[in-house]
Design a protein around this motif. Structure first.
Motif, PDB file in Angstrom:
ATOM      1  N   THR A  86       0.842  -1.198   0.000  1.00  0.00           N
ATOM      2  CA  THR A  86       0.000   0.000   0.000  1.00  0.00           C
ATOM      3  C   THR A  86       0.878   1.248   0.000  1.00  0.00           C
ATOM      4  N   GLN A  88       1.308   5.333   0.601  1.00  0.00           N
ATOM      5  CA  GLN A  88       0.773   6.510   1.287  1.00  0.00           C
ATOM      6  C   GLN A  88       1.506   7.739   0.784  1.00  0.00           C
ATOM      7  N   VAL A 114      -3.236   5.451  10.838  1.00  0.00           N
ATOM      8  CA  VAL A 114      -3.968   4.984   9.664  1.00  0.00           C
ATOM      9  C   VAL A 114      -4.451   3.564   9.931  1.00  0.00           C
ATOM     10  N   LEU A 116      -5.683   0.117   8.130  1.00  0.00           N
ATOM     11  CA  LEU A 116      -5.692  -0.614   6.868  1.00  0.00           C
ATOM     12  C   LEU A 116      -6.400  -1.951   7.056  1.00  0.00           C
ATOM     13  N   LYS A 122      -5.902  -2.172   1.908  1.00  0.00           N
ATOM     14  CA  LYS A 122      -6.676  -0.985   1.537  1.00  0.00           C
ATOM     15  C   LYS A 122      -6.946  -0.121   2.766  1.00  0.00           C
ATOM     16  N   ARG A 123      -6.814   1.179   2.590  1.00  0.00           N
ATOM     17  CA  ARG A 123      -7.051   2.097   3.706  1.00  0.00           C
ATOM     18  C   ARG A 123      -8.527   2.172   4.026  1.00  0.00           C
ATOM     19  N   VAL A 126      -8.498   7.280   8.526  1.00  0.00           N
ATOM     20  CA  VAL A 126      -7.491   7.895   9.389  1.00  0.00           C
ATOM     21  C   VAL A 126      -8.215   8.324  10.659  1.00  0.00           C
TER      22      VAL A 126
END
Length: 326
Positions: A86, A88, A114, A116, A122-123, A126
Motif C-alpha cells: 500500500t 501513502q 492509519v 488498513l 486498503k485504507r 485515518v
C-alpha cells in the motif's frame, strides 16, 4: 526460532536466532537511495514500524516522507516475498505496527494513525485526534498518542471518533484494569466500568447535539405551536446535563489508586508488579496498591524494558543493558 528486524537501511531482515545468520532480506522501498538521518547515513525509506507477525504473515512499513511515497507491506515470512503493498502519499509510517484479526494500525509519528484492511492493505480510515508513535490494541480498541499534549486517546473498532482520553504516555491493560503512566505519576483505573461510562457519556453528548439542532430549527421557524416543543426539549437538556454530571463523578470513582513515579520513559508488567524506566533508574511498583517496591540504578535513560524468567532487562540510550534479578 527466527528474528524479523526492520532497519534504517530500508531492509527488513529474517535472521536465525541461534547464530544471527541471514535467511533473507527485502528492500520495501523503490531503490537504494541514502540521506543523512540522526547522525548517520540511512535509506530515504527506513523501516521505522518494526515487523508484526500474525497468522503466518509478516507486516512492515518503510518511509518518512510522503512526498517520496511511504509503503506498508505484507510479506511471506518464509522467503520475504511481498504479497501486497500500500502506498501513502499523505502520511509517514513511524511507530510500531499493531494488528487485530482484521486490521493493521499504522502509527504516523506526529500525525494520526492509519487503519488498513489486513487482508489487502486498503485504507479504511485515518483516526481523529492528535497523533504519536505509541499504540496499544486491546479488545479491538486502539489506544494511541501521546501527541503534543501528553494524552492517550481510545478509539473502538469500526469508528474514527475517540471514545475517551487519558493523560499519559503509556498504558498497560490487564485483568480489567488500565495502568496509566505519565511524566509524574502512575495510576490504576477500573477499565471496564470506565469504558461503560464513557459510552454512556458519548450517547448523551450525541442526543444533546440532536436536541440542540431541533431546538434551533424550531426557533428559526418562529411558530406559536413550537413553544411547547421547545419547553420539552429544554427540560430534556436539563436532565441530560444532570446525567452528564453524574457520569463525570462516577468516572472519577473508577480511579483505583494514583502514586508519584519518577520513572516516566518506559513501562512493562510481569506478574503483579509494574516496572517503569526513567533517567538513571528503574522502579518496581505493586500493581494492587501502586506502592514502590524497589528501585535500581541504570546508566542513562531506560527507554526499553523486558521481562522473562523472573528477570527484568532495561536498555538505555547509552548502549547499556542491565539485568535485575528478584
Amino acid at each position: 526460532g527466527d528474528l524479523y528486524v526492520g532497519s534504517d537501511d530500508g531492509f527488513v531482515y529474517r535472521l536465525r536466532a541461534s547464530d544471527g545468520s541471514l535467511v533473507w532480506k527485502a528492500r520495501l522501498g523503490p531503490r537504494d537511495y541514502r540521506i543523512p538521518g540522526n547522525g548517520r547515513i540511512i535509506s530515504a525509506w527506513p523501516a521505522r514500524t518494526g515487523v508484526v507477525i500474525q497468522d503466518g504473515l509478516a507486516y512492515a512499513g518503510v518511509g518518512m516522507f510522503p512526498s517520496e511515497v511511504v509503503y506498508v507491506c505484507a510479506l511471506n515470512p518464509e522467503d520475504g516475498k511481498v504479497l501486497w503493498k500500500t502506498e501513502q502519499t499523505d502520511l509517514p509510517a513511524q511507530g510500531y505496527l499493531v494488528a487485530s484479526k482484521s486490521r493493521l494500525y499504522v502509527p504516523t509519528g506526529r500525525n494520526n494513525p492509519v487503519v488498513l484492511s489486513i487482508k489487502d492493505g486498503k485504507r479504511e480510515r485515518v483516526l481523529d485526534g492528535e497523533g504519536g508513535s505509541y499504540a496499544l490494541l486491546s479488545d479491538d480498541a486502539l489506544v494511541f498518542g501521546p501527541g503534543k499534549t501528553g494524552q492517550l486517546r481510545l478509539v473502538e473498532a469500526g469508528t474514527k471518533d475517540q471514545l475517551a482520553t487519558f493523560q499519559g504516555n503509556h498504558m498497560i491493560v490487564y485483568r480489567g484494569k488500565s495502568y496509566l503512566h505519565s511524566d509524574t505519576d502512575i495510576q490504576a483505573i477500573d477499565r471496564q466500568r470506565y469504558l461503560e461510562l464513557a459510552r454512556n457519556r458519548r450517547d448523551l453528548y450525541q442526543f444533546r447535539t440532536e436536541l440542540n439542532n431541533r431546538a434551533k430549527k424550531l426557533r428559526e421557524q418562529k411558530q406559536k405551536d413550537n413553544t411547547t416543543d421547545l419547553e420539552s426539549i429544554q427540560k430534556d437538556l436539563v436532565e441530560i446535563a444532570s446525567e452528564l454530571d453524574g457520569i463525570t463523578d462516577q468516572m472519577k470513582e473508577c480511579l483505583l489508586w494514583k502514586k508519584p513515579c519518577a520513572f516516566p520513559l518506559s513501562l512493562t508488567m510481569s506478574g503483579d508488579v509494574i516496572y517503569a524506566g526513567g533517567r538513571d533508574g528503574v522502579g518496581a511498583f505493586d500493581a494492587a496498591t501502586g506502592d514502590l517496591l524497589w528501585n535500581g540504578k541504570v546508566n542513562g535513560k531506560a527507554l526499553g524494558l523486558a521481562s522473562i524468567n523472573g528477570r527484568i532487562y532495561a536498555s538505555t540510550d547509552t548502549g547499556h543493558i542491565h539485568c535485575f534479578v528478584p
